[in-house]
Design an enzyme around this catalytic site. Structure first.
Site, PDB file in Angstrom:
ATOM      1  N   SER A 134      64.615  86.066  -5.754  1.00 27.18           N
ATOM      2  CA  SER A 134      64.191  87.460  -5.610  1.00 27.18           C
ATOM      3  C   SER A 134      64.138  88.127  -6.972  1.00 27.18           C
ATOM      4  O   SER A 134      64.895  87.771  -7.891  1.00 27.18           O
ATOM      5  CB  SER A 134      65.230  88.175  -4.741  1.00 27.18           C
ATOM      6  OG  SER A 134      65.072  89.563  -4.816  1.00 27.18           O
ATOM      7  N   TYR A 158      74.425  90.818  -2.394  1.00 21.81           N
ATOM      8  CA  TYR A 158      73.210  90.070  -2.040  1.00 21.81           C
ATOM      9  C   TYR A 158      72.575  89.456  -3.295  1.00 21.81           C
ATOM     10  O   TYR A 158      72.268  88.267  -3.337  1.00 21.81           O
ATOM     11  CB  TYR A 158      72.196  90.988  -1.327  1.00 21.81           C
ATOM     12  CG  TYR A 158      70.820  90.371  -1.275  1.00 21.81           C
ATOM     13  CD1 TYR A 158      70.563  89.276  -0.453  1.00 21.81           C
ATOM     14  CD2 TYR A 158      69.776  90.841  -2.087  1.00 21.81           C
ATOM     15  CE1 TYR A 158      69.308  88.681  -0.428  1.00 21.81           C
ATOM     16  CE2 TYR A 158      68.523  90.259  -2.066  1.00 21.81           C
ATOM     17  CZ  TYR A 158      68.288  89.181  -1.239  1.00 21.81           C
ATOM     18  OH  TYR A 158      67.052  88.577  -1.225  1.00 21.81           O
ATOM     19  N   LYS A 162      71.858  85.354  -4.737  1.00 24.98           N
ATOM     20  CA  LYS A 162      70.624  84.760  -5.286  1.00 24.98           C
ATOM     21  C   LYS A 162      70.879  84.209  -6.694  1.00 24.98           C
ATOM     22  O   LYS A 162      70.434  83.122  -7.044  1.00 24.98           O
ATOM     23  CB  LYS A 162      69.495  85.789  -5.323  1.00 24.98           C
ATOM     24  CG  LYS A 162      68.988  86.209  -3.957  1.00 24.98           C
ATOM     25  CD  LYS A 162      68.371  85.051  -3.178  1.00 24.98           C
ATOM     26  CE  LYS A 162      67.916  85.450  -1.794  1.00 24.98           C
ATOM     27  NZ  LYS A 162      67.639  84.320  -0.915  1.00 24.98           N
TER      28      LYS A 162
HETATM   29  P1  NAD Z   1      64.118  87.362   7.367  1.00 25.41           P
HETATM   30  O1  NAD Z   1      65.461  87.910   7.687  1.00 25.41           O
HETATM   31  O2  NAD Z   1      62.951  87.884   8.137  1.00 25.41           O
HETATM   32  O3  NAD Z   1      64.131  85.765   7.506  1.00 25.41           O
HETATM   33  C1  NAD Z   1      65.274  85.001   7.211  1.00 25.41           C
HETATM   34  C2  NAD Z   1      65.510  84.083   8.406  1.00 25.41           C
HETATM   35  O4  NAD Z   1      66.651  83.260   8.142  1.00 25.41           O
HETATM   36  C3  NAD Z   1      65.791  84.836   9.703  1.00 25.41           C
HETATM   37  O5  NAD Z   1      64.901  84.393  10.711  1.00 25.41           O
HETATM   38  C4  NAD Z   1      67.242  84.497  10.027  1.00 25.41           C
HETATM   39  O6  NAD Z   1      67.472  84.431  11.433  1.00 25.41           O
HETATM   40  C5  NAD Z   1      67.404  83.151   9.335  1.00 25.41           C
HETATM   41  N1  NAD Z   1      68.780  82.827   8.942  1.00 25.41           N
HETATM   42  C6  NAD Z   1      69.665  83.592   8.251  1.00 25.41           C
HETATM   43  N2  NAD Z   1      70.812  82.935   8.054  1.00 25.41           N
HETATM   44  C7  NAD Z   1      70.667  81.711   8.638  1.00 25.41           C
HETATM   45  C8  NAD Z   1      71.510  80.584   8.766  1.00 25.41           C
HETATM   46  N3  NAD Z   1      72.756  80.576   8.280  1.00 25.41           N
HETATM   47  N4  NAD Z   1      71.052  79.488   9.426  1.00 25.41           N
HETATM   48  C9  NAD Z   1      69.789  79.488   9.927  1.00 25.41           C
HETATM   49  N5  NAD Z   1      68.946  80.529   9.833  1.00 25.41           N
HETATM   50  C10 NAD Z   1      69.376  81.635   9.190  1.00 25.41           C
HETATM   51  O7  NAD Z   1      63.877  87.566   5.808  1.00 25.41           O
HETATM   52  P2  NAD Z   1      62.562  87.332   4.925  1.00 25.41           P
HETATM   53  O8  NAD Z   1      62.097  88.665   4.464  1.00 25.41           O
HETATM   54  O9  NAD Z   1      61.625  86.429   5.612  1.00 25.41           O
HETATM   55  O10 NAD Z   1      63.228  86.619   3.672  1.00 25.41           O
HETATM   56  C11 NAD Z   1      63.256  85.219   3.516  1.00 25.41           C
HETATM   57  C12 NAD Z   1      63.987  84.876   2.239  1.00 25.41           C
HETATM   58  O11 NAD Z   1      63.357  85.503   1.139  1.00 25.41           O
HETATM   59  C13 NAD Z   1      65.451  85.316   2.214  1.00 25.41           C
HETATM   60  O12 NAD Z   1      66.208  84.318   1.571  1.00 25.41           O
HETATM   61  C14 NAD Z   1      65.412  86.583   1.360  1.00 25.41           C
HETATM   62  O13 NAD Z   1      66.627  86.799   0.707  1.00 25.41           O
HETATM   63  C15 NAD Z   1      64.294  86.242   0.385  1.00 25.41           C
HETATM   64  N6  NAD Z   1      63.634  87.438  -0.158  1.00 25.41           N
HETATM   65  C16 NAD Z   1      63.125  88.384   0.698  1.00 25.41           C
HETATM   66  C17 NAD Z   1      62.538  89.530   0.179  1.00 25.41           C
HETATM   67  C18 NAD Z   1      62.022  90.619   1.088  1.00 25.41           C
HETATM   68  O14 NAD Z   1      61.961  91.754   0.660  1.00 25.41           O
HETATM   69  N7  NAD Z   1      61.634  90.321   2.322  1.00 25.41           N
HETATM   70  C19 NAD Z   1      62.431  89.696  -1.213  1.00 25.41           C
HETATM   71  C20 NAD Z   1      62.935  88.697  -2.044  1.00 25.41           C
HETATM   72  C21 NAD Z   1      63.548  87.580  -1.515  1.00 25.41           C
HETATM   73  C1  WQD Z   2      61.112 100.350  -2.705  1.00 24.98           C
HETATM   74  C2  WQD Z   2      61.069 101.778  -3.242  1.00 24.98           C
HETATM   75  C3  WQD Z   2      63.098 103.020  -2.906  1.00 24.98           C
HETATM   76  C4  WQD Z   2      62.987 103.140   1.415  1.00 24.98           C
HETATM   77  C5  WQD Z   2      64.546  95.488  -2.153  1.00 24.98           C
HETATM   78  C6  WQD Z   2      65.711  94.637  -2.599  1.00 24.98           C
HETATM   79  C7  WQD Z   2      65.215  93.471  -3.385  1.00 24.98           C
HETATM   80  C8  WQD Z   2      64.131  92.698  -2.617  1.00 24.98           C
HETATM   81  C9  WQD Z   2      63.050  93.610  -2.129  1.00 24.98           C
HETATM   82  C10 WQD Z   2      65.179  90.946  -1.370  1.00 24.98           C
HETATM   83  C11 WQD Z   2      62.355 102.201  -3.960  1.00 24.98           C
HETATM   84  C12 WQD Z   2      61.954 103.631  -2.127  1.00 24.98           C
HETATM   85  C13 WQD Z   2      62.685 102.908   0.100  1.00 24.98           C
HETATM   86  C14 WQD Z   2      62.905 104.472   1.910  1.00 24.98           C
HETATM   87  C15 WQD Z   2      62.201 105.217  -0.253  1.00 24.98           C
HETATM   88  N1  WQD Z   2      64.673  92.104  -1.430  1.00 24.98           N
HETATM   89  N2  WQD Z   2      62.286 103.910  -0.732  1.00 24.98           N
HETATM   90  N3  WQD Z   2      62.491 105.451   1.049  1.00 24.98           N
HETATM   91  O1  WQD Z   2      64.703  98.332  -3.451  1.00 24.98           O
HETATM   92  O2  WQD Z   2      62.562  97.605  -4.594  1.00 24.98           O
HETATM   93  O3  WQD Z   2      63.877  95.984  -3.307  1.00 24.98           O
HETATM   94  O4  WQD Z   2      63.629  94.691  -1.387  1.00 24.98           O
HETATM   95  O5  WQD Z   2      65.405  90.190  -2.260  1.00 24.98           O
HETATM   96  O6  WQD Z   2      66.315  92.681  -3.653  1.00 24.98           O
HETATM   97  O7  WQD Z   2      66.589  95.426  -3.381  1.00 24.98           O
HETATM   98  O8  WQD Z   2      62.629  97.712  -2.088  1.00 24.98           O
HETATM   99  O9  WQD Z   2      61.466  98.651  -0.149  1.00 24.98           O
HETATM  100  O10 WQD Z   2      63.926  99.111  -0.423  1.00 24.98           O
HETATM  101  O11 WQD Z   2      62.322 100.186  -1.968  1.00 24.98           O
HETATM  102  O12 WQD Z   2      61.846 106.132  -0.996  1.00 24.98           O
HETATM  103  O13 WQD Z   2      63.196 104.755   3.076  1.00 24.98           O
HETATM  104  O14 WQD Z   2      60.923 102.676  -2.126  1.00 24.98           O
HETATM  105  O15 WQD Z   2      63.941 103.995  -3.442  1.00 24.98           O
HETATM  106  O16 WQD Z   2      61.981 103.026  -5.018  1.00 24.98           O
HETATM  107  P1  WQD Z   2      63.502  97.502  -3.451  1.00 24.98           P
HETATM  108  P2  WQD Z   2      62.613  98.894  -1.058  1.00 24.98           P
END
Ligand code: NAD
Ligand code: WQD
Length: 351
Positions: A134, A158, A162
């Site tokens: 991430s 969190y 990562k």
């Molecule tokens: P999500 O929660 O929709 O998907 C994650 C899935 O993993 C879920 O279906 C959950 O049930 C499953 N899961 C969690 N723990 C588990 C376990 N111990 N065993 C089996 N299954 C398990 O999230 P997403 O948005 O699809 O994210 C996927 C990955 O990408 C995550 O690792 C997240 O940290 C990373 N990521 C997401 C974002 C984002 O903003 N969506 C940004 C950066 C990184």
């Molecule tokens: C985006 C912008 C908020 C909600 C997060 C995680 C990051 C990654 C992606 C997993 C910011 C603003 C948000 C709201 C708002 N996830 N905001 N009102 O914080 O960039 O990243 O998701 O790895 O680790 O930290 O994403 O969508 O929460 O926020 O004004 O109700 O929107 O302040 O500026 P962020 P976000």
């Protein structure tokens, strides 16, 4: 040797937001896919919809296991049934606020789950891994765009999971150079499949901007809180690099192709972003345009820990993976609204 089209991929967390979109693209590309997901943050209906979208041929190539990476019996069942050519590891918990309140839940799930997965990959001779990292590992970057060789930082438990998992992956590969590991650092994934059949369906009140806007648009929430309007940016709101989830899915296919074809990968990180920064106000305006809905807003103080502006340098992924995001904010909002208007309660038919 089996052709690339017939390779078997294990997708952990494949029932989730990014997982479902990636699994669909893998099936469309002719891969065989097994999912393991404990449905902690997802529902089986999402996998059923992926099957429908993949059609008869694609869905024949999909196996779904309900299982938890922390449970070695569950992993044994999955690994003993299929020989995997590579693993894409999405499974993990991802809510920043919850990780601050419940750090042990995050360390247990994300770290133990991944250690078990690596152990089974080793036992079964599969040393090719694509890991969901991430942009959070850049912390509050001092410079933008974020380049892969920046110093890494974590701002919350969190983010630390990562960061630790990236370090663990680097150590594992250093100790055994047969491993090929790609760490994909996603920026802000949004949007949905063009069909509107699969998309993001967070449990409870959304933490992230786009799902929140979406729920205001369909009437589930009254207004959007804008966290901070006094940032030193063009309109005072914070800037992020939003990326269409279908571009992310394609980024995983590009990473797999690299893993299968290049033998000098080691353990390397790539940003998956567009390289473009969009402010919160701009995102709201784009969503209003795409949906025709007015999004009521409330100006609120900054959210603690938020950075002013974060966006990716995309050069390394473009050069080495041959991948570049295709969609802009307009398509992201169009597809998110299509998903939202067809599924106002996500995968559930009612509240
Ligand atoms: P999500 O929660 O929709 O998907 C994650 C899935 O993993 C879920 O279906 C959950 O049930 C499953 N899961 C969690 N723990 C588990 C376990 N111990 N065993 C089996 N299954 C398990 O999230 P997403 O948005 O699809 O994210 C996927 C990955 O990408 C995550 O690792 C997240 O940290 C990373 N990521 C997401 C974002 C984002 O903003 N969506 C940004 C950066 C990184
Ligand atoms: C985006 C912008 C908020 C909600 C997060 C995680 C990051 C990654 C992606 C997993 C910011 C603003 C948000 C709201 C708002 N996830 N905001 N009102 O914080 O960039 O990243 O998701 O790895 O680790 O930290 O994403 O969508 O929460 O926020 O004004 O109700 O929107 O302040 O500026 P962020 P976000």
């Amino acid at each position: 040797m089996a052709s690339e089209k017939q390779q078997s991929i294990l997708v952990t967390g494949g029932a989730g937001f990014i997982g479902t979109h990636t699994v669909l693209q893998l099936l469309n590309e002719g891969f065989k896919v097994s999912i393991i997901d404990n449905l902690d943050n997802s529902v089986e209906e999402a996998v059923d919809r992926v099957r429908d979208l993949a059609g008869r041929d694609g869905s024949r190539n999909l196996i779904f296991h309900v299982g938890d990476l922390r449970n070695k019996d569950d992993l044994e069942k999955v690994f003993s049934q299929t020989r995997f050519d590579a693993v894409i590891h999405f499974a993990g918990l991802k809510a920043v606020g919850e990780s601050v309140a419940k750090p042990l839940r995050y360390y247990d799930n994300n770290l133990i789950g991944t250690l078990n997965l690596i152990e089974f990959m080793l036992n079964y001779g599969c040393k090719k891994l694509v890991f969901s990292s991430s942009a959070t590992v850049y912390g509050q970057p001092e410079k933008i765009p974020c380049v892969e060789d920046f110093e890494l930082k974590a701002m919350n438990p969190y983010g630390r999971t990562k960061l630790f998992l990236e370090e663990i992956a680097r150590d594992v590969q250093k100790a055994d150079p047969e491993w090929r590991i790609i760490l994909l650092r996603y920026f802000n994934p949004v949007g949905a499949h063009i069909s509107g059949q699969i998309g993001e369906d967070p449990k409870g009140i959304p933490n992230n901007l786009m799902p929140y806007i979406q729920q205001v648009a369909v009437g589930r929430l009254p207004e959007l809180n804008i966290f901070g309007h006094d940032y030193p940016t063009k309109d005072g709101s914070a800037i992020r690099d939003y990326i269409h989830v279908m571009d992310l899915a394609d980024g995983h296919i590009a990473a797999l192709r690299k893993i299968f074809t290049a033998d000098d990968i080691g353990c390397t990180a790539y940003n998956l972003g567009t390289g473009c920064g969009t402010s919160v106000f701009e995102m709201v305006a784009a969503f209003e345009k795409a949906s025709g809905k007015k999004i009521p807003i409330k100006l609120c103080p900054r959210r603690p820990g938020d950075a002013t502006a974060v966006y990716a340098s995309t050069e390394k992924a473009e050069k080495e993976l041959g991948w570049k995001a295709r969609y802009g904010v307009e398509e992201m909002c169009r597809d998110q609204w299509n998903w939202a208007s067809k599924n106002p309660w996500g995968y559930h038919s009612q509240p």
